[in-house]
Design an enzyme around this catalytic site. Structure first.
Site, PDB file in Angstrom:
ATOM      1  N   ASN A  15     -33.191  13.825  28.013  1.00 22.36           N
ATOM      2  CA  ASN A  15     -32.909  12.550  28.689  1.00 22.36           C
ATOM      3  C   ASN A  15     -33.282  12.713  30.161  1.00 22.36           C
ATOM      4  OD1 ASN A  15     -31.870  10.211  29.738  1.00 22.36           O
ATOM      5  ND2 ASN A  15     -29.711  10.716  29.350  1.00 22.36           N
ATOM      6  N   LYS A  17     -33.511  10.424  32.367  1.00 24.44           N
ATOM      7  CA  LYS A  17     -32.803   9.454  33.232  1.00 24.44           C
ATOM      8  C   LYS A  17     -33.786   8.778  34.186  1.00 24.44           C
ATOM      9  CE  LYS A  17     -28.651  12.099  32.417  1.00 24.44           C
ATOM     10  NZ  LYS A  17     -27.333  12.541  32.838  1.00 24.44           N
ATOM     11  N   HIS A 102     -25.115   5.217  26.700  1.00 21.90           N
ATOM     12  CA  HIS A 102     -24.903   6.388  27.550  1.00 21.90           C
ATOM     13  C   HIS A 102     -23.783   6.084  28.559  1.00 21.90           C
ATOM     14  CE1 HIS A 102     -25.507   9.577  30.461  1.00 21.90           C
ATOM     15  NE2 HIS A 102     -26.138  10.229  29.505  1.00 21.90           N
ATOM     16  N   GLU A 104     -23.462   6.694  31.566  1.00 31.62           N
ATOM     17  CA  GLU A 104     -23.894   6.187  32.878  1.00 31.62           C
ATOM     18  C   GLU A 104     -24.108   4.676  32.817  1.00 31.62           C
ATOM     19  OE1 GLU A 104     -27.091   8.977  33.401  1.00 31.62           O
ATOM     20  OE2 GLU A 104     -25.631  10.571  33.742  1.00 31.62           O
ATOM     21  N   GLU A 174     -20.457  13.376  24.257  1.00 30.98           N
ATOM     22  CA  GLU A 174     -20.679  13.793  25.642  1.00 30.98           C
ATOM     23  C   GLU A 174     -19.398  13.581  26.455  1.00 30.98           C
ATOM     24  OE1 GLU A 174     -25.056  13.729  26.810  1.00 30.98           O
ATOM     25  OE2 GLU A 174     -24.427  11.652  26.951  1.00 30.98           O
ATOM     26  N   GLY A 180     -23.831  16.564  34.078  1.00 31.29           N
ATOM     27  CA  GLY A 180     -24.449  16.812  35.375  1.00 31.29           C
ATOM     28  C   GLY A 180     -23.684  17.745  36.296  1.00 31.29           C
ATOM     29  N   SER A 220     -24.198  19.160  30.381  1.00 30.12           N
ATOM     30  CA  SER A 220     -24.477  20.437  31.033  1.00 30.12           C
ATOM     31  C   SER A 220     -24.946  21.526  30.067  1.00 30.12           C
ATOM     32  CB  SER A 220     -23.269  20.895  31.858  1.00 30.12           C
ATOM     33  OG  SER A 220     -23.079  20.017  32.968  1.00 30.12           O
TER      34      SER A 220
HETATM   35  P1  PGA Z   1     -26.697  16.822  31.725  1.00 30.05           P
HETATM   36  O1  PGA Z   1     -26.847  15.318  31.156  1.00 30.05           O
HETATM   37  O2  PGA Z   1     -27.337  17.737  30.717  1.00 30.05           O
HETATM   38  O3  PGA Z   1     -27.427  16.809  33.032  1.00 30.05           O
HETATM   39  O4  PGA Z   1     -25.245  17.097  31.857  1.00 30.05           O
HETATM   40  C1  PGA Z   1     -26.610  15.041  29.805  1.00 30.05           C
HETATM   41  C2  PGA Z   1     -26.646  13.564  29.573  1.00 30.05           C
HETATM   42  O5  PGA Z   1     -26.257  12.780  30.433  1.00 30.05           O
HETATM   43  O6  PGA Z   1     -27.098  13.116  28.507  1.00 30.05           O
END
Ligand code: PGA
Length: 269
Positions: A15, A17, A102, A104, A174, A180, A220
């Site tokens: 992903n 983003k 997601h 976000e 998640e 992140g 992460s």
């Molecule tokens: P990350 O993001 O691996 O940077 O924690 C995962 C995600 O948001 O799908």
């Protein structure tokens, strides 16, 4: 059938983003493809660039091991929805997968469970494989509501869903608060939610269809911890954000994932 998961396949979903320009995305796709070139069958690698880069990354993926995914779709087929992108448009550019719900988008764009449900239905109706993201915030976990939130999100997202033919669906667990941060949850901790999601999906869809739902972990993930997650049959792959932006790191994750399939004897799983 395996104890926790449902198939021999393992997924690695990148992903990206809103991190890369179009040319950067294309270059990264080329690098990741070159590095993943040795892998075969048992691992499904999906690259999810931003909308403007879909066509060029799709061109790189064509005929390769990597599949193309889109980071979001709108729930209507077409119409007066300024700024939105339809499932059919993404498909036309080669997308096979769609990330939906997601955290976000839930946090910054006010996406609700009802919207996520409409997107899941649209993705399936358009021939895209949804990757439905669920997970609790730190506040929810601290308040002892983790299981209720996760189960509630799964039930809402799958309302009215029927998997027909060979249709598949992915659910990504998640935990929002580790995304992140560079600090994933412990694999055993993730397994708890994966087990709950598996039971919920079985309850909603029935045993036969639930076997075509694959549950992956995100938050992460990196090349150091991915192997620990994949030791558990309940964890059928990973959704990778930050670590998917570095070709070397991402290809290590893909290689470890592939190894987890072939290394344990895929015919036995
Ligand atoms: P990350 O993001 O691996 O940077 O924690 C995962 C995600 O948001 O799908």
């Amino acid at each position: 059938m395996k104890k926790g998961g449902t198939s021999n396949k393992r997924y690695v979903i990148a992903n990206w983003k809103m991190q890369l320009g179009v040319s950067e995305s294309e270059a990264l796709a080329q690098d990741e493809l070159a590095a993943c070139g040795e892998l075969d069958g048992g691992v499904v690698v999906v690259l999810c660039p931003s909308f403007p880069a879909l066509e060029r990354v799709g061109g790189v993926c064509l005929g390769s091991l990597c599949a193309l995914g889109v980071q979001d779709i709108f729930w209507e087929e077409k119409g007066q929805y300024t700024g939105e992108v339809s499932a059919a448009m993404a498909k036309e550019l080669g997308a096979q997968y769609a990330i939906v719900g997601h955290s976000e988008r839930r946090a910054h764009l006010g996406e609700t469970d009802a919207m996520v449900n409409k997107k899941v239905l649209r993705a399936l109706g358009s021939g895209l494989i949804p990757i439905v993201c669920v997970g609790e915030t730190k506040e929810e976990r601290d308040a002892g509501r983790r299981d209720a939130v996760v189960e509630g999100q799964v039930r809402a997202a799958l309302r009215g869903v029927k998997l027909v033919g060979s249709q598949e669906l992915l659910v990504a667990y998640e935990p929002v608060w580790v995304i992140g941060t560079g600090q994933a949850v412990e694999p055993e901790d993730a397994v708890r939610s994966h087990t709950l999601i598996r039971a919920t999906v079985r309850d909603i869809l029935g045993e036969a269809s639930a076997a075509r739902v694959h549950i992956i972990y995100g938050g992460s993930v990196d090349s150091k911890n991915v192997g620990d997650f994949l030791k558990y049959p309940e964890i059928e792959g990973t959704l990778v954000g930050g670590a998917s932006l570095k070709a070397k790191e991402f290809s290590k994750i893909a290689a470890i994932t592939w190894q987890s399939v072939v290394g344990s004897g895929s015919s036995q799983r």
